[in-house]
Design a protein around this motif. Structure first.
Motif, PDB file in Angstrom:
ATOM      1  N   ASP A   1       0.616  -1.304   0.161  1.00  0.00           N
ATOM      2  CA  ASP A   1       0.023  -0.060  -0.499  1.00  0.00           C
ATOM      3  C   ASP A   1       1.168   1.581  -0.236  1.00  0.00           C
ATOM      4  N   ASP A   2       2.040   1.300  -0.162  1.00  0.00           N
ATOM      5  CA  ASP A   2       2.978   2.850  -0.109  1.00  0.00           C
ATOM      6  C   ASP A   2       2.901   3.003  -1.731  1.00  0.00           C
ATOM      7  N   GLN A   3       2.948   4.242  -1.914  1.00  0.00           N
ATOM      8  CA  GLN A   3       2.395   5.194  -3.029  1.00  0.00           C
ATOM      9  C   GLN A   3       3.807   5.134  -3.357  1.00  0.00           C
ATOM     10  N   ARG A   4       4.992   4.727  -3.453  1.00  0.00           N
ATOM     11  CA  ARG A   4       6.116   5.205  -3.495  1.00  0.00           C
ATOM     12  C   ARG A   4       6.273   4.030  -4.453  1.00  0.00           C
ATOM     13  N   ILE A   5       6.044   2.859  -4.399  1.00  0.00           N
ATOM     14  CA  ILE A   5       6.687   2.067  -5.101  1.00  0.00           C
ATOM     15  C   ILE A   5       5.734   1.338  -6.057  1.00  0.00           C
ATOM     16  N   HIS A   6       6.463   0.441  -6.903  1.00  0.00           N
ATOM     17  CA  HIS A   6       5.337  -0.147  -7.893  1.00  0.00           C
ATOM     18  C   HIS A   6       6.072  -1.557  -8.008  1.00  0.00           C
ATOM     19  N   LEU A   7       5.348  -2.228  -7.250  1.00  0.00           N
ATOM     20  CA  LEU A   7       5.394  -3.935  -7.469  1.00  0.00           C
ATOM     21  C   LEU A   7       5.764  -5.029  -9.082  1.00  0.00           C
ATOM     22  N   ASP A   8       6.468  -5.227  -8.973  1.00  0.00           N
ATOM     23  CA  ASP A   8       6.669  -6.072 -10.985  1.00  0.00           C
ATOM     24  C   ASP A   8       6.966  -7.392 -10.320  1.00  0.00           C
ATOM     25  N   LEU A   9       6.178  -8.419 -10.402  1.00  0.00           N
ATOM     26  CA  LEU A   9       6.820 -10.200 -10.386  1.00  0.00           C
ATOM     27  C   LEU A   9       7.588 -10.250 -11.904  1.00  0.00           C
ATOM     28  N   VAL A  10       8.208 -11.287 -11.093  1.00  0.00           N
ATOM     29  CA  VAL A  10       9.136 -10.935 -12.999  1.00  0.00           C
ATOM     30  C   VAL A  10       9.800 -12.470 -13.145  1.00  0.00           C
ATOM     31  N   ASP A  11      10.043 -13.293 -14.000  1.00  0.00           N
ATOM     32  CA  ASP A  11      11.013 -14.389 -13.894  1.00  0.00           C
ATOM     33  C   ASP A  11      12.206 -14.055 -14.044  1.00  0.00           C
ATOM     34  N   TYR A  12      12.965 -12.708 -15.296  1.00  0.00           N
ATOM     35  CA  TYR A  12      14.102 -12.808 -15.411  1.00  0.00           C
ATOM     36  C   TYR A  12      13.964 -11.057 -15.435  1.00  0.00           C
ATOM     37  N   VAL A  13      14.899 -10.555 -14.954  1.00  0.00           N
ATOM     38  CA  VAL A  13      15.954  -9.174 -15.481  1.00  0.00           C
ATOM     39  C   VAL A  13      17.109  -8.815 -15.554  1.00  0.00           C
ATOM     40  N   ALA A  14      17.279  -8.288 -16.647  1.00  0.00           N
ATOM     41  CA  ALA A  14      18.534  -7.756 -17.285  1.00  0.00           C
ATOM     42  C   ALA A  14      18.618  -6.191 -16.649  1.00  0.00           C
ATOM     43  N   VAL A  15      20.015  -6.019 -16.932  1.00  0.00           N
ATOM     44  CA  VAL A  15      20.668  -4.760 -16.231  1.00  0.00           C
ATOM     45  C   VAL A  15      21.723  -4.131 -16.891  1.00  0.00           C
ATOM     46  N   ALA A  16      21.669  -2.768 -17.368  1.00  0.00           N
ATOM     47  CA  ALA A  16      22.952  -2.656 -18.788  1.00  0.00           C
ATOM     48  C   ALA A  16      22.818  -1.416 -18.393  1.00  0.00           C
ATOM     49  N   PRO A  17      23.827  -0.867 -17.723  1.00  0.00           N
ATOM     50  CA  PRO A  17      24.365   1.072 -17.641  1.00  0.00           C
ATOM     51  C   PRO A  17      24.254   1.909 -19.111  1.00  0.00           C
ATOM     52  N   VAL A  18      23.707   3.054 -19.402  1.00  0.00           N
ATOM     53  CA  VAL A  18      23.720   3.910 -20.069  1.00  0.00           C
ATOM     54  C   VAL A  18      23.713   5.144 -19.576  1.00  0.00           C
ATOM     55  N   GLN A  19      23.652   5.788 -20.998  1.00  0.00           N
ATOM     56  CA  GLN A  19      24.259   7.113 -20.680  1.00  0.00           C
ATOM     57  C   GLN A  19      23.099   7.988 -19.764  1.00  0.00           C
ATOM     58  N   ASP A  20      21.998   7.581 -19.586  1.00  0.00           N
ATOM     59  CA  ASP A  20      21.474   8.386 -18.503  1.00  0.00           C
ATOM     60  C   ASP A  20      20.965   7.321 -16.966  1.00  0.00           C
ATOM     61  N   GLY A  21      21.810   6.088 -17.228  1.00  0.00           N
ATOM     62  CA  GLY A  21      21.457   5.798 -15.518  1.00  0.00           C
ATOM     63  C   GLY A  21      21.444   4.112 -15.964  1.00  0.00           C
ATOM     64  N   PHE A  22      19.950   3.224 -16.122  1.00  0.00           N
ATOM     65  CA  PHE A  22      20.427   1.734 -16.507  1.00  0.00           C
ATOM     66  C   PHE A  22      19.514   1.509 -17.121  1.00  0.00           C
ATOM     67  N   ARG A  23      19.474   0.751 -17.734  1.00  0.00           N
ATOM     68  CA  ARG A  23      18.271   0.229 -19.157  1.00  0.00           C
ATOM     69  C   ARG A  23      17.898  -1.516 -18.497  1.00  0.00           C
ATOM     70  N   ILE A  24      16.810  -1.400 -18.214  1.00  0.00           N
ATOM     71  CA  ILE A  24      16.429  -2.559 -16.895  1.00  0.00           C
ATOM     72  C   ILE A  24      14.812  -3.191 -18.447  1.00  0.00           C
ATOM     73  N   SER A  25      15.243  -4.320 -18.160  1.00  0.00           N
ATOM     74  CA  SER A  25      14.895  -5.274 -19.416  1.00  0.00           C
ATOM     75  C   SER A  25      14.479  -6.130 -18.276  1.00  0.00           C
ATOM     76  N   THR A  26      12.963  -6.834 -18.716  1.00  0.00           N
ATOM     77  CA  THR A  26      12.585  -7.892 -17.614  1.00  0.00           C
ATOM     78  C   THR A  26      11.516  -8.536 -18.895  1.00  0.00           C
ATOM     79  N   ARG A  27      11.004  -9.348 -17.908  1.00  0.00           N
ATOM     80  CA  ARG A  27      10.006 -10.951 -18.521  1.00  0.00           C
ATOM     81  C   ARG A  27       9.304 -11.428 -17.793  1.00  0.00           C
ATOM     82  N   GLY A  28       7.998 -10.785 -17.777  1.00  0.00           N
ATOM     83  CA  GLY A  28       7.403 -11.232 -16.785  1.00  0.00           C
ATOM     84  C   GLY A  28       6.632 -12.916 -16.576  1.00  0.00           C
ATOM     85  N   PRO A  29       6.500 -13.481 -15.736  1.00  0.00           N
ATOM     86  CA  PRO A  29       5.885 -15.441 -15.551  1.00  0.00           C
ATOM     87  C   PRO A  29       5.440 -15.934 -16.631  1.00  0.00           C
TER      88      PRO A  29
END
Length: 301
Positions: free
Chosen positions: A192-220
Motif C-alpha cells: 500500500d506504499d504509493q512510492r513503489i510499483h511491484l512487478d513480479l518477474v521471471d527474469y531481469v537484465a540490467v545494463a548501464p546506459v548514458q542516463d542511468g541503467f536500462r532494465i529489461s524484464t520478462r514476466g512469469p
C-alpha cells in the motif's frame, strides 16, 4: 595442550556475538571477541527497528548499546575485543582454534562463531543478468537524500524494503520493485506504499546506459516483457551466510549446529535462513555460551 588464549573465543560482534560474549563474561569466563569491522557494523545501516524489544528506534542506536555492553565488560577485565579478521576455524580433541588474517592463531576450549549473513548479489541468483560492478549497492545501505526525486529499480522484495520505507516516510522516491515468485509473500507489508510499483518477474537484465541503467524484464511464463530506464539500481535479494572456512555447511550454505565439531558452536543467523531476527539472534548467542560453560563445570545441560 598447555594454556589457552581464552576460555571462550567469539567470532563476530553483531547481536549474537555480543550476547555470547556478555554471557561468557558474566559467568567469569575469560573471553576474546574477534571483529573485523566494528561492533554492530551491519546494524548501523538499519534505519528503523520496530520488531526488537528495548525501545531501539534505529539499528545504529542498538549497535551503540551493544558496543557499550562490551566496553563495560572490558572494564571488568574479563573480556577483550580484537580488531582482526578471522579466516578459518578448527576443532581438535584438546582445543578449538581460529586463524586470523594477520597470521596469528588463537586457542580456547570452545569457539562461538556468529558471523551472520551478507547481502546476496546479482551473481548469486539465476533470475538476474548483470555485469559485475560496484554500482549496485544493497538497498539497506542507501541514504534517502541520495535517492530523492529519482526513479530507482530495486531488485528483490526482501523485507529490507519495508524497513527502509518505514525509516524514511517523507522520502520522495519512486521504486520499481522487481521480484521473483519466491519473494511474493514478502510484499504484503509494502503493497500500500504509493512510492513503489511491484512487478513480479521471471527474469531481469540490467545494463548501464548514458542516463542511468536500462532494465529489461520478462514476466512469469514469458508474458509481459518490457524495457525502461532508471536512475539507479539497488539490490534487495536477501542474504547468504557468511560462513568461515572450517565450518560444515549444508546445501543452502548455512551451518547446521549439530554437524559442527563439538568445540565449535554457531549462533544467530549463521545457523539457518529462518533465524534472521535480531532478538532471536541475541537469545541464541547467550544460549551458545552456556553449552561450553555447563560442560566445563560438569553441569547437565
Amino acid at each position: 595442550m598447555g594454556t589457552y588464549d581464552a576460555d571462550l573465543l567469539v567470532i563476530g560482534a553483531g547481536p549474537a556475538g555480543v550476547a555470547a560474549a556478555v554471557m561468557a563474561s558474566s559467568l567469569r569466563m575469560k573471553t576474546v571477541v574477534v571483529e573485523a569491522e566494528q561492533v554492530g557494523a551491519k546494524l548501523r545501516a538499519i534505519g528503523a527497528l520496530d520488531n526488537v524489544p528495548g525501545g531501539w528506534a534505529t539499528g545504529a542506536a542498538l549497535a551503540e548499546a551493544l558496543a557499550s555492553d562490551l566496553t563495560r565488560h572490558q572494564e571488568l577485565g574479563r573480556l577483550s575485543v580484537l580488531s582482526d579478521r578471522a579466516v578459518r576455524v578448527a576443532g581438535h580433541d584438546d582445543r578449538a582454534e581460529v586463524a586470523l588474517d594477520d597470521g596469528r592463531v588463537l586457542t580456547a576450549p570452545a569457539i562461538v562463531v556468529a558471523t551472520g549473513v551478507t547481502a546476496l548479489t546479482p551473481g548469486d541468483v539465476a533470475w538476474i543478468e548483470a555485469p559485475k560492478s560496484r554500482w549496485m549497492p544493497p538497498l539497506w545501505r542507501a541514504a534517502a537524500e541520495d535517492l530523492e526525486g529519482h526513479r530507482v529499480a530495486v531488485l528483490g522484495a526482501d523485507r529490507s524494503l519495508g524497513t527502509w520505507l518505514r525509516a524514511h516516510p517523507q522520502a520522495t522516491v519512486y521504486f520499481d520493485v522487481l521480484y521473483p515468485e519466491a519473494d511474493r509473500y514478502k510484499t504484503d507489508e509494502v503493497a500500500d506504499d504509493q512510492r513503489i510499483h511491484l512487478d513480479l518477474v521471471d527474469y531481469v537484465a540490467v545494463a548501464p546506459v548514458q542516463d542511468g541503467f536500462r532494465i529489461s524484464t520478462r514476466g512469469p511464463g514469458g508474458v509481459g516483457s518490457h524495457t525502461f530506464v532508471v536512475d539507479a539500481v539497488l539490490s534487495n535479494m536477501g542474504s547468504k551466510p557468511a560462513a568461515l572456512p572450517g565450518l560444515i555447511t549444508g546445501t543452502d550454505g548455512y551451518c547446521p549446529p549439530d554437524e559442527q565439531h563439538p568445540r565449535i558452536l554457531v549462533a544467530g543467523d549463521l545457523k539457518s535462513a529462518r533465524m534472521q531476527r535480531i532478538a532471536v539472534a541475541m537469545g541464541d548467542g547467550g544460549r551458545a555460551t552456556l553449552i561450553p560453560y555447563y560442560e566445563a563445570n560438569a553441569v547437565p545441560s
